[in-house]
Design a protein around this motif. Structure first.
Motif, PDB file in Angstrom:
ATOM      1  N   LYS A  28      22.083 -54.832 -22.127  1.00 23.76           N
ATOM      2  CA  LYS A  28      20.786 -54.593 -21.412  1.00 23.76           C
ATOM      3  C   LYS A  28      20.498 -55.538 -20.424  1.00 23.76           C
ATOM      4  CE  LYS A  28      16.082 -53.961 -23.399  1.00 23.76           C
ATOM      5  NZ  LYS A  28      15.536 -53.821 -24.735  1.00 23.76           N
ATOM      6  N   HIS A  29      20.806 -56.680 -20.313  1.00 26.98           N
ATOM      7  CA  HIS A  29      20.495 -57.717 -19.306  1.00 26.98           C
ATOM      8  C   HIS A  29      21.635 -57.904 -18.199  1.00 26.98           C
ATOM      9  CE1 HIS A  29      17.548 -58.670 -21.710  1.00 26.98           C
ATOM     10  NE2 HIS A  29      18.207 -58.651 -22.840  1.00 26.98           N
ATOM     11  N   LEU A  30      22.060 -56.460 -17.642  1.00 31.99           N
ATOM     12  CA  LEU A  30      23.360 -56.904 -16.523  1.00 31.99           C
ATOM     13  C   LEU A  30      22.703 -57.678 -15.365  1.00 31.99           C
ATOM     14  CD1 LEU A  30      25.332 -53.514 -16.927  1.00 31.99           C
ATOM     15  CD2 LEU A  30      26.197 -55.825 -17.469  1.00 31.99           C
ATOM     16  N   LEU A  31      21.609 -57.048 -15.011  1.00 29.45           N
ATOM     17  CA  LEU A  31      20.923 -57.277 -13.656  1.00 29.45           C
ATOM     18  C   LEU A  31      19.925 -58.380 -13.744  1.00 29.45           C
ATOM     19  CD1 LEU A  31      20.523 -53.834 -12.135  1.00 29.45           C
ATOM     20  CD2 LEU A  31      22.435 -55.246 -11.592  1.00 29.45           C
ATOM     21  N   THR A  32      19.793 -59.229 -14.858  1.00 28.07           N
ATOM     22  CA  THR A  32      18.734 -60.101 -15.071  1.00 28.07           C
ATOM     23  C   THR A  32      19.419 -61.457 -14.453  1.00 28.07           C
ATOM     24  OG1 THR A  32      18.289 -59.214 -17.215  1.00 28.07           O
ATOM     25  CG2 THR A  32      17.827 -61.645 -16.711  1.00 28.07           C
ATOM     26  N   LYS A  33      18.574 -62.167 -13.528  1.00 27.00           N
ATOM     27  CA  LYS A  33      18.755 -63.286 -12.673  1.00 27.00           C
ATOM     28  C   LYS A  33      18.829 -64.559 -13.678  1.00 27.00           C
ATOM     29  CE  LYS A  33      17.862 -61.188  -8.330  1.00 27.00           C
ATOM     30  NZ  LYS A  33      16.927 -61.331  -7.089  1.00 27.00           N
ATOM     31  N   VAL A  34      20.257 -65.345 -13.609  1.00 29.52           N
ATOM     32  CA  VAL A  34      19.946 -66.741 -14.448  1.00 29.52           C
ATOM     33  C   VAL A  34      19.442 -67.466 -13.672  1.00 29.52           C
ATOM     34  CG1 VAL A  34      21.534 -67.886 -15.731  1.00 29.52           C
ATOM     35  CG2 VAL A  34      21.954 -65.568 -15.703  1.00 29.52           C
ATOM     36  N   HIS A  35      18.572 -68.334 -14.293  1.00 30.06           N
ATOM     37  CA  HIS A  35      17.988 -69.729 -13.502  1.00 30.06           C
ATOM     38  C   HIS A  35      18.776 -70.808 -14.268  1.00 30.06           C
ATOM     39  CE1 HIS A  35      15.155 -67.436 -11.434  1.00 30.06           C
ATOM     40  NE2 HIS A  35      14.962 -66.585 -12.623  1.00 30.06           N
ATOM     41  N   HIS A  36      19.192 -71.805 -13.288  1.00 25.78           N
ATOM     42  CA  HIS A  36      19.874 -72.970 -13.907  1.00 25.78           C
ATOM     43  C   HIS A  36      18.913 -73.950 -14.037  1.00 25.78           C
ATOM     44  CE1 HIS A  36      23.900 -71.343 -13.373  1.00 25.78           C
ATOM     45  NE2 HIS A  36      23.572 -70.706 -12.348  1.00 25.78           N
ATOM     46  N   LYS A  75      18.367 -39.858 -23.347  1.00 30.73           N
ATOM     47  CA  LYS A  75      18.208 -39.465 -24.541  1.00 30.73           C
ATOM     48  C   LYS A  75      19.004 -39.904 -25.692  1.00 30.73           C
ATOM     49  CE  LYS A  75      15.144 -36.033 -22.400  1.00 30.73           C
ATOM     50  NZ  LYS A  75      15.000 -34.837 -21.736  1.00 30.73           N
ATOM     51  N   LYS A  76      19.442 -40.937 -25.682  1.00 26.85           N
ATOM     52  CA  LYS A  76      20.225 -41.475 -26.790  1.00 26.85           C
ATOM     53  C   LYS A  76      20.382 -43.030 -26.702  1.00 26.85           C
ATOM     54  CE  LYS A  76      24.701 -42.028 -24.255  1.00 26.85           C
ATOM     55  NZ  LYS A  76      25.969 -41.965 -23.956  1.00 26.85           N
ATOM     56  N   PRO A  77      20.634 -43.616 -27.880  1.00 19.53           N
ATOM     57  CA  PRO A  77      20.703 -45.030 -28.187  1.00 19.53           C
ATOM     58  C   PRO A  77      21.766 -45.779 -26.970  1.00 19.53           C
ATOM     59  CG  PRO A  77      21.671 -44.349 -29.978  1.00 19.53           C
ATOM     60  CD  PRO A  77      21.134 -43.001 -29.082  1.00 19.53           C
ATOM     61  N   ARG A  78      21.416 -46.991 -26.623  1.00 24.48           N
ATOM     62  CA  ARG A  78      22.460 -47.682 -25.725  1.00 24.48           C
ATOM     63  C   ARG A  78      23.523 -48.089 -26.379  1.00 24.48           C
ATOM     64  NH1 ARG A  78      21.585 -50.862 -21.111  1.00 24.48           N
ATOM     65  NH2 ARG A  78      19.401 -50.233 -21.088  1.00 24.48           N
ATOM     66  N   PRO A  79      24.863 -47.823 -25.551  1.00 21.61           N
ATOM     67  CA  PRO A  79      25.844 -48.123 -26.302  1.00 21.61           C
ATOM     68  C   PRO A  79      25.773 -49.763 -26.572  1.00 21.61           C
ATOM     69  CG  PRO A  79      26.299 -46.508 -24.383  1.00 21.61           C
ATOM     70  CD  PRO A  79      24.922 -47.163 -24.535  1.00 21.61           C
ATOM     71  N   LEU A  95      16.879 -46.626 -18.862  1.00 15.19           N
ATOM     72  CA  LEU A  95      16.494 -46.973 -20.188  1.00 15.19           C
ATOM     73  C   LEU A  95      16.628 -45.723 -21.137  1.00 15.19           C
ATOM     74  CD1 LEU A  95      12.320 -47.264 -19.007  1.00 15.19           C
ATOM     75  CD2 LEU A  95      14.268 -48.963 -19.715  1.00 15.19           C
ATOM     76  N   TYR A  96      17.241 -46.436 -22.291  1.00  9.80           N
ATOM     77  CA  TYR A  96      17.788 -45.502 -23.284  1.00  9.80           C
ATOM     78  C   TYR A  96      16.601 -45.614 -24.379  1.00  9.80           C
ATOM     79  CZ  TYR A  96      22.390 -46.176 -21.658  1.00  9.80           C
ATOM     80  OH  TYR A  96      23.616 -46.066 -20.932  1.00  9.80           O
ATOM     81  N   GLU A  97      16.842 -44.695 -25.667  1.00  4.56           N
ATOM     82  CA  GLU A  97      15.722 -44.422 -26.495  1.00  4.56           C
ATOM     83  C   GLU A  97      15.457 -45.807 -27.277  1.00  4.56           C
ATOM     84  OE1 GLU A  97      17.415 -42.111 -29.680  1.00  4.56           O
ATOM     85  OE2 GLU A  97      17.155 -40.280 -28.606  1.00  4.56           O
ATOM     86  N   GLY A  98      14.240 -45.982 -27.290  1.00  6.89           N
ATOM     87  CA  GLY A  98      13.461 -46.936 -28.013  1.00  6.89           C
ATOM     88  C   GLY A  98      13.200 -48.202 -26.867  1.00  6.89           C
ATOM     89  N   GLU A  99      13.493 -48.205 -25.712  1.00  7.34           N
ATOM     90  CA  GLU A  99      13.343 -49.320 -24.816  1.00  7.34           C
ATOM     91  C   GLU A  99      11.884 -49.082 -24.132  1.00  7.34           C
ATOM     92  OE1 GLU A  99      17.876 -50.088 -23.685  1.00  7.34           O
ATOM     93  OE2 GLU A  99      16.527 -49.640 -22.321  1.00  7.34           O
ATOM     94  N   ASP A 100      11.287 -50.262 -24.035  1.00  5.07           N
ATOM     95  CA  ASP A 100      10.011 -50.276 -23.379  1.00  5.07           C
ATOM     96  C   ASP A 100       9.734 -49.879 -21.913  1.00  5.07           C
ATOM     97  OD1 ASP A 100       7.186 -50.616 -23.291  1.00  5.07           O
ATOM     98  OD2 ASP A 100       7.180 -52.867 -22.767  1.00  5.07           O
ATOM     99  N   LYS A 101       9.230 -48.807 -21.363  1.00  2.39           N
ATOM    100  CA  LYS A 101       8.969 -48.383 -19.891  1.00  2.39           C
ATOM    101  C   LYS A 101       8.133 -49.284 -19.242  1.00  2.39           C
ATOM    102  CE  LYS A 101       9.382 -43.332 -19.499  1.00  2.39           C
ATOM    103  NZ  LYS A 101       8.612 -42.109 -19.400  1.00  2.39           N
ATOM    104  N   ASN A 102       7.192 -49.907 -19.860  1.00  4.74           N
ATOM    105  CA  ASN A 102       5.979 -50.817 -19.144  1.00  4.74           C
ATOM    106  C   ASN A 102       6.381 -52.210 -19.217  1.00  4.74           C
ATOM    107  OD1 ASN A 102       4.490 -48.401 -19.193  1.00  4.74           O
ATOM    108  ND2 ASN A 102       3.807 -48.891 -21.328  1.00  4.74           N
ATOM    109  N   SER A 103       7.646 -52.519 -19.046  1.00  2.80           N
ATOM    110  CA  SER A 103       8.210 -53.993 -18.969  1.00  2.80           C
ATOM    111  C   SER A 103       7.796 -54.401 -17.405  1.00  2.80           C
ATOM    112  CB  SER A 103       9.617 -53.904 -19.005  1.00  2.80           C
ATOM    113  OG  SER A 103      10.191 -55.361 -18.970  1.00  2.80           O
TER     114      SER A 103
END
Length: 187
Positions: A179-187, A170-174, A150-158
């Protein structure tokens, strides 16, 4: 001189085997070997089978076959240098490469089908910073669950972060780090 045929080798092997078996059974040398053995200085042949130990018997049986793969002559230094510094290896750097492309992200040149060196350095630096943020947890107590960064400004309670080991940076995401590298895609 031509190499001996397989039949010649087989015949030679059979003759050696026959001599060894004759000596082992009788304890005496075969009659054909007497003049040759007299010339070999310092080697004493036992006259009875009781003096013959197992190791020398195995050595007499397999001794000639174990030396089959030894080179007959020494490879000269000139031949070694020719082989080591041959045309292919010596001039490899002089041959122009035709598979060089520009990186679409940063513009640096790299070989096709490889990762750009500049982009890879950025990934290495980011990974090093993540390890530092994990601290001792990485070295001594390996996380037993999936790691989420989690980078700065992202929600911990997701809800996606439930039961995950969270590393806070403690820095913004490059921009290049999705952000969605491990998000599973549903076809």
């Amino acid at each position: 001189m031509a190499a001996p045929s397989s039949m010649t080798r087989l015949l030679s092997f059979m003759q050696k085997t026959e001599r060894v078996i004759y000596y082992w059974l009788t304890g005496m040398r075969p009659p054909g070997l007497n003049p040759a053995l007299v010339c070999s200085a310092g080697h004493q042949w036992p006259m009875s089978p009781s003096n013959h130990d197992e190791q020398s018997l195995l050595e007499s049986i397999f001794g000639s076959t174990l030396w089959a793969a030894v080179p007959k002559t020494r490879r000269s230094s000139e031949v070694n240098r020719t082989r080591r510094f041959g045309k292919i290896k010596h001039f490899e750097a002089a041959i122009p490469k035709k598979n060089i492309v520009a990186c679409l992200t940063c513009g640096h040149w790299h070989e096709k089908h490889t990762i750009c060196g500049n982009c890879y350095k950025r990934v290495q630096e980011e990974t090093r910073e993540m390890r530092e943020a994990m601290g001792d947890d990485l070295e001594f107590h390996v996380p037993h669950s999936e790691v989420a960064v989690l980078y700065e400004g992202e929600d911990k309670n997701s809800p996606n972060l439930k039961d995950k080991y969270i590393v806070e940076m403690k820095k913004p995401r490059p921009q290049w780090f999705s952000k969605h590298l491990l998000t599973k895609v549903h076809h």
